[in-house]
Design an enzyme around this catalytic site. Structure first.
Site, PDB file in Angstrom:
ATOM      1  CD  GLU A 167      72.570  31.491  53.161  1.00  0.00           C
ATOM      2  OE1 GLU A 167      73.816  31.527  53.007  1.00  0.00           O
ATOM      3  OE2 GLU A 167      71.980  30.562  53.732  1.00  0.00           O
ATOM      4  N   PRO A 168      73.258  36.717  51.551  1.00  0.00           N
ATOM      5  CG  PRO A 168      74.180  38.010  53.266  1.00  0.00           C
ATOM      6  CD  PRO A 168      73.448  36.720  53.009  1.00  0.00           C
TER       7      PRO A 168
ATOM      8  CB  SER B 128      70.751  34.138  40.512  1.00  0.00           C
ATOM      9  OG  SER B 128      70.024  35.301  40.196  1.00  0.00           O
TER      10      SER B 128
ATOM     11  CD  GLN C 230      47.651  56.637  12.974  1.00  0.00           C
ATOM     12  OE1 GLN C 230      48.780  56.830  12.529  1.00  0.00           O
ATOM     13  NE2 GLN C 230      46.724  56.000  12.297  1.00  0.00           N
TER      14      GLN C 230
ATOM     15  CD  GLU D 214      57.997  34.416  44.711  1.00  0.00           C
ATOM     16  OE1 GLU D 214      57.557  33.457  44.067  1.00  0.00           O
ATOM     17  OE2 GLU D 214      57.374  34.970  45.631  1.00  0.00           O
TER      18      GLU D 214
HETATM   19  N1  CAA Z   1      61.339  21.491  41.076  1.00  0.00           N
HETATM   20  C1  CAA Z   1      61.926  20.426  41.696  1.00  0.00           C
HETATM   21  N2  CAA Z   1      63.259  20.158  41.604  1.00  0.00           N
HETATM   22  C2  CAA Z   1      64.016  21.000  40.862  1.00  0.00           C
HETATM   23  C3  CAA Z   1      63.471  22.121  40.195  1.00  0.00           C
HETATM   24  C4  CAA Z   1      62.072  22.350  40.323  1.00  0.00           C
HETATM   25  N3  CAA Z   1      61.488  23.395  39.720  1.00  0.00           N
HETATM   26  N4  CAA Z   1      64.456  22.778  39.566  1.00  0.00           N
HETATM   27  C5  CAA Z   1      65.582  22.085  39.787  1.00  0.00           C
HETATM   28  N5  CAA Z   1      65.313  21.020  40.561  1.00  0.00           N
HETATM   29  C6  CAA Z   1      66.243  19.966  41.009  1.00  0.00           C
HETATM   30  C7  CAA Z   1      66.976  19.361  39.802  1.00  0.00           C
HETATM   31  O1  CAA Z   1      66.229  18.306  39.226  1.00  0.00           O
HETATM   32  C8  CAA Z   1      68.261  18.886  40.412  1.00  0.00           C
HETATM   33  O2  CAA Z   1      68.043  17.637  41.029  1.00  0.00           O
HETATM   34  P1  CAA Z   1      69.196  16.482  41.065  1.00  0.00           P
HETATM   35  O3  CAA Z   1      70.288  17.032  41.914  1.00  0.00           O
HETATM   36  O4  CAA Z   1      68.511  15.306  41.674  1.00  0.00           O
HETATM   37  O5  CAA Z   1      69.607  16.275  39.649  1.00  0.00           O
HETATM   38  C9  CAA Z   1      68.519  19.914  41.518  1.00  0.00           C
HETATM   39  O6  CAA Z   1      67.267  20.540  41.800  1.00  0.00           O
HETATM   40  C10 CAA Z   1      69.522  20.963  41.120  1.00  0.00           C
HETATM   41  O7  CAA Z   1      69.023  21.581  39.950  1.00  0.00           O
HETATM   42  P2  CAA Z   1      69.930  22.444  38.961  1.00  0.00           P
HETATM   43  O8  CAA Z   1      71.167  21.649  38.612  1.00  0.00           O
HETATM   44  O9  CAA Z   1      69.069  22.910  37.850  1.00  0.00           O
HETATM   45  O10 CAA Z   1      70.392  23.631  39.918  1.00  0.00           O
HETATM   46  P3  CAA Z   1      71.180  24.963  39.607  1.00  0.00           P
HETATM   47  O11 CAA Z   1      72.129  25.197  40.717  1.00  0.00           O
HETATM   48  O12 CAA Z   1      71.703  24.946  38.202  1.00  0.00           O
HETATM   49  O13 CAA Z   1      70.053  26.092  39.792  1.00  0.00           O
HETATM   50  C11 CAA Z   1      68.345  27.612  39.090  1.00  0.00           C
HETATM   51  C12 CAA Z   1      68.938  26.186  39.023  1.00  0.00           C
HETATM   52  C13 CAA Z   1      67.160  27.578  38.159  1.00  0.00           C
HETATM   53  C14 CAA Z   1      69.320  28.653  38.606  1.00  0.00           C
HETATM   54  C15 CAA Z   1      67.908  27.892  40.541  1.00  0.00           C
HETATM   55  O14 CAA Z   1      69.021  28.035  41.395  1.00  0.00           O
HETATM   56  C16 CAA Z   1      67.026  29.108  40.681  1.00  0.00           C
HETATM   57  O15 CAA Z   1      65.813  29.054  40.410  1.00  0.00           O
HETATM   58  N6  CAA Z   1      67.587  30.257  41.137  1.00  0.00           N
HETATM   59  C17 CAA Z   1      66.801  31.425  41.480  1.00  0.00           C
HETATM   60  C18 CAA Z   1      66.412  31.396  42.928  1.00  0.00           C
HETATM   61  C19 CAA Z   1      65.251  32.280  43.237  1.00  0.00           C
HETATM   62  O16 CAA Z   1      64.271  32.334  42.510  1.00  0.00           O
HETATM   63  N7  CAA Z   1      65.352  32.955  44.371  1.00  0.00           N
HETATM   64  C20 CAA Z   1      64.290  33.776  44.856  1.00  0.00           C
HETATM   65  C21 CAA Z   1      64.137  33.549  46.338  1.00  0.00           C
HETATM   66  S1  CAA Z   1      62.596  33.966  47.074  1.00  0.00           S
HETATM   67  C22 CAA Z   1      62.463  35.625  46.963  1.00  0.00           C
HETATM   68  O17 CAA Z   1      62.550  36.147  45.912  1.00  0.00           O
HETATM   69  C23 CAA Z   1      62.236  36.451  48.180  1.00  0.00           C
HETATM   70  C24 CAA Z   1      60.843  36.588  48.583  1.00  0.00           C
HETATM   71  O18 CAA Z   1      60.576  36.543  49.780  1.00  0.00           O
HETATM   72  C25 CAA Z   1      59.767  36.853  47.600  1.00  0.00           C
END
Ligand code: CAA
Length: 382
Positions: free
Chosen positions: A127-128, A132, A279, A363
């Protein structure tokens, strides 16, 4: 680790390479310049079974393994990273997610047409105000009777402008933060759904991206994917698999830039010699091929772990981090090897450079990958 490809894996690689070089590479520059979605070639990729590579045949897919997916993604992205993006989102973020978390009815209704390439799928988390920090979503889903009412705004949705179905993440109970989220299957023909304008982008310009708007969109409870409260975890789990696909996309871009650089180094003359005799150029080519090979091994490792059913969160992030930074480095150096011609639109080198950048962002940015790798590493070695 055994990275010897099976006959089936070699067949998929060769089939995809032939199609991509014959049908995609020749049109890539023109679709990039126009910023036009390449519908015809995407439909043909569907006919070849490449829009649902890992999905079982009974659900419209090709029933192949993750390494086959990686090999196909590399070949497609080598020809054109925009096609790579569309194929990756359809395969990893939509099909893989629905196959893993959807009900039998949802799979029959939505997975079969998308995995077989007849319809296009998208994934909408960002969302806007939450890229991350994906858990900070504001789009609301409120349960009234047997349906949820969805209101909100999503951004940066790859294939959003053309998607038939969208796997959407929304907040049901904001007081529970990420534990109050859920996933829904959205039919884009239904009232209350609207698409924003196509985003003008630096790279992967033929892949279409837009915002999505939900205005009292009604989605039946039967179309919720997974349980209420599991939305964030489903989104993260799907991204683990998606990151392998983006790593393979980055690998394809880097490989294309590398091969073009080798060819140019053997042809171009300066100071009475081929530039490949110097090189200065040889060391660049040596570093390019070393980094590409290291990226390939990280990607194959993550793919094999996924196929074996092992946890691969850390491996996927390592593969994406290293492959995307490799793609950016290799394409930057490829322009340098080509000199002025690398900067010109007469050659595809500048397009490789523009396309590579997104692999360090979507991603999960490189910074997010480092967070994931560090957290998983600290967990693993207690
Ligand atoms: N698989 C399953 N569960 C997971 C997980 C995973 N890989 N990673 C975290 N979780 C779970 C945790 O175990 C935790 O569970 P509990 O609440 O039961 O303890 C819960 O999720 C919350 O985890 P975190 O406390 O680690 O969460 P966080 O808020 O600190 O965020 C983060 C972690 C890694 C920063 C995550 O927010 C993240 O990956 N951010 C990036 C998002 C992203 O990649 N966005 C891209 C969107 S898609 C796109 O790019 C567009 C497109 O169309 C291509």
């Amino acid at each position: 680790m055994d990275f010897e490809l099976s006959d089936e894996q070699k067949q998929i690689r060769d089939l995809t390479r032939e199609f991509a070089q014959k049908e995609i590479a020749p049109i890539a520059a023109e679709y990039d310049a126009r910023g036009e979605f390449p519908r015809e070639t995407i439909m043909k990729l569907g006919e070849l079974g490449l829009m649902g590579i890992e999905i079982p045949v009974e659900y419209g897919g090709a029933g192949l393994d993750t390494l086959c997916y990686v090999l196909a993604m590399e070949e497609i992205s080598k020809a054109d990273a925009s096609h790579g993006t569309i194929v990756s989102v359809n395969n990893s973020l939509f099909c893989n997610g629905l196959y893993k978390f959807g009900t039998k009815e949802q799979k029959e209704k939505y997975l079969v047409p998308v995995a077989s390439g007849k319809k296009i799928g998208a994934y909408s988390l960002t969302e806007p105000q939450s890229g991350s920090d994906a858990g900070n979503m504001k789009t609301r889903a409120v349960l009234n009777g047997d349906a949820y009412t969805i209101n909100g705004r999503k951004s940066w949705v790859t294939s959003g402008p053309v998607a038939d179905f969208v796997l959407l993440f929304a907040m049901v109970k904001p007081e529970l933060a990420h534990k109050g989220t859920a996933a829904f299957m959205i039919d884009t023909t239904q009232p209350g759904f609207e698409r924003g304008k196509v985003e003008p982008k630096l790279g992967i310009r033929a892949s279409a991206t837009c915002e999505l708007f939900f205005d009292n969109y009604r989605v039946p409870v039967t179309e919720r994917v997974g349980q209420e409260g599991d939305g964030f975890k489903i989104a993260m789990s799907i991204l683990d698999a998606g990151r392998i696909g983006i790593a393979a996309q980055a690998l394809g871009i880097a490989q294309a830039a590398f091969e073009a650089s080798v060819k140019y180094a053997k042809e171009r003359e300066a100071f009475g010699s081929k530039i490949g005799d110097f090189q200065a150029i040889q060391w660049i080519l040596a570093d390019m091929s070393t980094r590409i090979e290291a990226a390939r091994l990280l990607i194959y490792n993550a793919a094999l772990k996924k196929t074996r059913g092992e946890k691969f969160t850390r491996d996927a992030s390592m593969a994406k981090l290293y492959a995307s930074e490799t793609a950016m480095w290799v394409t930057t150096k490829a322009i340098q090897v080509h000199g002025g011609m690398g900067y010109s639109k007469e050659l595809p080198i500048e397009r490789y450079f523009r396309d590579a950048k997104i692999t360090e962002i979507y991603e999960g940015t490189s910074e997010i990958q480092r967070i994931v790798i560090a957290r998983e590493t600290l967990k693993q070695f207690v």
